[in-house]
Design a protein around this motif. Structure first.
Motif, mmCIF file in Angstrom:
data_model
loop_
_atom_site.group_PDB
_atom_site.id
_atom_site.type_symbol
_atom_site.label_atom_id
_atom_site.label_comp_id
_atom_site.label_asym_id
_atom_site.label_seq_id
_atom_site.Cartn_x
_atom_site.Cartn_y
_atom_site.Cartn_z
ATOM 1 N N GLN A 164 3.883 17.087 -15.204
ATOM 2 C CA GLN A 164 5.042 17.618 -15.921
ATOM 3 C C GLN A 164 4.862 17.443 -17.422
ATOM 4 O OE1 GLN A 164 8.687 15.559 -15.074
ATOM 5 N NE2 GLN A 164 9.946 17.293 -15.649
ATOM 6 N N PHE A 165 4.299 16.307 -17.842
ATOM 7 C CA PHE A 165 4.125 16.049 -19.275
ATOM 8 C C PHE A 165 2.971 16.865 -19.871
ATOM 9 C CE2 PHE A 165 1.885 13.515 -22.530
ATOM 10 C CZ PHE A 165 2.872 13.494 -23.497
ATOM 11 N N ALA A 166 1.831 16.895 -19.204
ATOM 12 C CA ALA A 166 0.622 17.510 -19.756
ATOM 13 C C ALA A 166 0.494 18.985 -19.394
ATOM 14 C CB ALA A 166 -0.605 16.772 -19.303
ATOM 15 N N GLY A 167 1.228 19.404 -18.412
ATOM 16 C CA GLY A 167 1.120 20.807 -17.971
ATOM 17 C C GLY A 167 0.148 20.943 -16.825
ATOM 18 N N PRO A 168 0.211 22.057 -16.135
ATOM 19 C CA PRO A 168 -0.619 22.242 -14.936
ATOM 20 C C PRO A 168 -2.113 22.326 -15.262
ATOM 21 C CG PRO A 168 0.784 24.168 -15.339
ATOM 22 C CD PRO A 168 1.140 23.139 -16.348
ATOM 23 N N GLU A 169 -2.470 22.695 -16.492
ATOM 24 C CA GLU A 169 -3.886 22.788 -16.818
ATOM 25 C C GLU A 169 -4.542 21.421 -16.897
ATOM 26 O OE1 GLU A 169 -1.638 23.977 -19.482
ATOM 27 O OE2 GLU A 169 -1.319 25.716 -18.184
ATOM 28 N N ALA A 170 -3.790 20.354 -17.223
ATOM 29 C CA ALA A 170 -4.357 19.029 -17.392
ATOM 30 C C ALA A 170 -4.683 18.360 -16.045
ATOM 31 C CB ALA A 170 -3.398 18.138 -18.171
ATOM 32 N N VAL A 171 -4.012 18.763 -14.987
ATOM 33 C CA VAL A 171 -4.209 18.146 -13.675
ATOM 34 C C VAL A 171 -4.988 19.097 -12.802
ATOM 35 C CG1 VAL A 171 -3.061 17.140 -11.701
ATOM 36 C CG2 VAL A 171 -2.021 16.961 -13.954
ATOM 37 N N ARG A 172 -6.267 18.885 -12.700
ATOM 38 C CA ARG A 172 -7.105 19.716 -11.808
ATOM 39 C C ARG A 172 -8.005 18.856 -11.016
ATOM 40 N NH1 ARG A 172 -8.731 25.302 -14.664
ATOM 41 N NH2 ARG A 172 -7.088 25.215 -16.144
ATOM 42 N N ALA A 189 1.336 10.937 -10.828
ATOM 43 C CA ALA A 189 0.636 12.227 -10.921
ATOM 44 C C ALA A 189 1.624 13.357 -11.196
ATOM 45 C CB ALA A 189 -0.153 12.501 -9.640
ATOM 46 N N ALA A 190 2.784 13.317 -10.542
ATOM 47 C CA ALA A 190 3.801 14.351 -10.756
ATOM 48 C C ALA A 190 4.334 14.294 -12.189
ATOM 49 C CB ALA A 190 4.935 14.190 -9.755
ATOM 50 N N GLU A 191 4.603 13.087 -12.689
ATOM 51 C CA GLU A 191 5.102 12.946 -14.054
ATOM 52 C C GLU A 191 4.045 13.360 -15.077
ATOM 53 O OE1 GLU A 191 6.438 8.927 -14.330
ATOM 54 O OE2 GLU A 191 8.234 9.301 -13.125
ATOM 55 N N TRP A 192 2.784 13.046 -14.808
ATOM 56 C CA TRP A 192 1.720 13.427 -15.728
ATOM 57 C C TRP A 192 1.560 14.944 -15.756
ATOM 58 C CZ3 TRP A 192 -0.486 11.463 -19.694
ATOM 59 C CH2 TRP A 192 -1.669 12.022 -20.206
ATOM 60 N N ARG A 195 0.834 -1.210 0.000
ATOM 61 C CA ARG A 195 0.000 0.000 0.000
ATOM 62 C C ARG A 195 0.866 1.257 0.000
ATOM 63 N NH1 ARG A 195 -2.585 -1.800 -2.618
ATOM 64 N NH2 ARG A 195 -3.450 -3.768 -2.085
ATOM 65 N N VAL A 196 1.948 1.237 0.783
ATOM 66 C CA VAL A 196 2.860 2.388 0.815
ATOM 67 C C VAL A 196 3.495 2.574 -0.564
ATOM 68 C CG1 VAL A 196 5.048 3.234 1.778
ATOM 69 C CG2 VAL A 196 3.295 2.275 3.296
ATOM 70 N N LEU A 197 3.947 1.482 -1.164
ATOM 71 C CA LEU A 197 4.551 1.568 -2.492
ATOM 72 C C LEU A 197 3.535 2.040 -3.533
ATOM 73 C CD1 LEU A 197 6.749 -1.661 -2.464
ATOM 74 C CD2 LEU A 197 7.553 0.706 -2.394
ATOM 75 N N ASP A 198 2.307 1.540 -3.446
ATOM 76 C CA ASP A 198 1.266 1.987 -4.381
ATOM 77 C C ASP A 198 1.000 3.482 -4.233
ATOM 78 O OD1 ASP A 198 0.931 -0.508 -5.495
ATOM 79 O OD2 ASP A 198 -0.865 -1.013 -4.313
ATOM 80 N N HIS A 199 0.964 3.962 -3.014
ATOM 81 C CA HIS A 199 0.741 5.389 -2.771
ATOM 82 C C HIS A 199 1.876 6.220 -3.389
ATOM 83 C CE1 HIS A 199 -0.665 9.003 -0.810
ATOM 84 N NE2 HIS A 199 0.549 9.194 -0.300
ATOM 85 N N ARG A 200 3.102 5.762 -3.195
ATOM 86 C CA ARG A 200 4.248 6.480 -3.768
ATOM 87 C C ARG A 200 4.229 6.430 -5.299
ATOM 88 N NH1 ARG A 200 9.198 4.880 0.301
ATOM 89 N NH2 ARG A 200 8.383 6.053 2.079
ATOM 90 N N ARG A 201 3.846 5.284 -5.871
ATOM 91 C CA ARG A 201 3.770 5.175 -7.325
ATOM 92 C C ARG A 201 2.703 6.106 -7.886
ATOM 93 N NH1 ARG A 201 5.257 -0.965 -7.075
ATOM 94 N NH2 ARG A 201 3.303 -1.216 -5.974
ATOM 95 N N ALA A 202 1.566 6.184 -7.207
ATOM 96 C CA ALA A 202 0.495 7.059 -7.677
ATOM 97 C C ALA A 202 0.917 8.521 -7.603
ATOM 98 C CB ALA A 202 -0.768 6.831 -6.839
ATOM 99 N N ALA A 203 1.619 8.891 -6.525
ATOM 100 C CA ALA A 203 2.089 10.277 -6.399
ATOM 101 C C ALA A 203 3.126 10.591 -7.476
ATOM 102 C CB ALA A 203 2.678 10.503 -5.008
ATOM 103 N N GLN A 204 4.013 9.633 -7.732
ATOM 104 C CA GLN A 204 5.033 9.841 -8.762
ATOM 105 C C GLN A 204 4.391 9.923 -10.149
ATOM 106 O OE1 GLN A 204 7.893 6.678 -9.007
ATOM 107 N NE2 GLN A 204 9.310 7.861 -10.257
#
Length: 191
Positions: free
Chosen positions: A183-191, A178-181, A167-176
């Motif tokens: 960075q790729f899509a720009g701040p407008e894509a993640v709301r 989201a951060a990579e997405w 669960r801890v690893l899954d949480h870290r993977r999801a956060a990573q």
């Protein structure tokens, strides 16, 4: 050739995936290592219960008791498919080994609770009714069950620890991710 295969790493496998695989291997190894310890605990239980069985066989004696009065049959309640207890308390007479005949109230199987019937009962050294001694087969069965329960408890703890780590690893993977997405899509894509 094996060195070349081991050196090539899949670029899609994340560090957290490797950690999860390593943890799964460690959990499996610890579960296997727990088997001899569980067997040792089960063996100790078998030895203790076998000793108790031997002591009970020395101090308990089986005799024949004759029922003097018929037991009152309990009234069955509506909806009961079978009686809860298959025993009855009756007045009976019996002769302990190396002792005078005794009379008293004993517990007998319900089928033997009629006047004049005989039943086998177990007595302790003082001549009082007791339970049948523990058999060696019961001691072995109990030891095997103790060993299995100990191993299952260890596997349960290991499985729980692995689940928490995953669960801890899954949480870290999801956060990573989201951060990579972001960075790729720009701040407008993640709301």
């Amino acid at each position: 050739m094996l060195r070349r295969l081991g050196a090539a790493r899949n670029p899609l496998v994340r560090r957290s995936d490797r950690i999860e695989g390593l943890l799964a291997g460690i959990v499996a190894l610890l579960a296997l290592i727990a088997i001899p310890f569980a067997m040792m605990i089960g063996s100790e239980d078998i030895a203790a219960e076998t000793a108790a069985s031997d002591a009970q066989l020395q101090s308990r004696h089986q005799v024949t008791a004759t029922v003097l009065t018929t037991a009152a049959q309990p009234a069955a309640s509506v909806g009961d498919s079978a009686p809860i207890a298959n025993t009855a308390r009756v007045n009976a007479v019996w002769k302990p080994p190396n002792s005078a005949q005794r009379t008293g109230v004993i517990t007998v199987p319900a089928a033997s609770a009629t006047e004049g019937s005989t039943t086998e009962i177990w007595l302790d050294d003082s001549g009082k009714q007791t339970t049948a001694p523990l058999t060696h087969a019961d001691a072995v069965t109990n030891g095997v069950l103790v060993a299995a329960f100990c191993w299952l408890c260890a596997v349960g703890v290991l499985g729980g620890a692995f689940w928490v780590a995953r669960r801890v690893l899954d949480h870290r993977r999801a956060a990573q991710w989201a951060a990579e997405w972001a960075q790729f899509a720009g701040p407008e894509a993640v709301r």
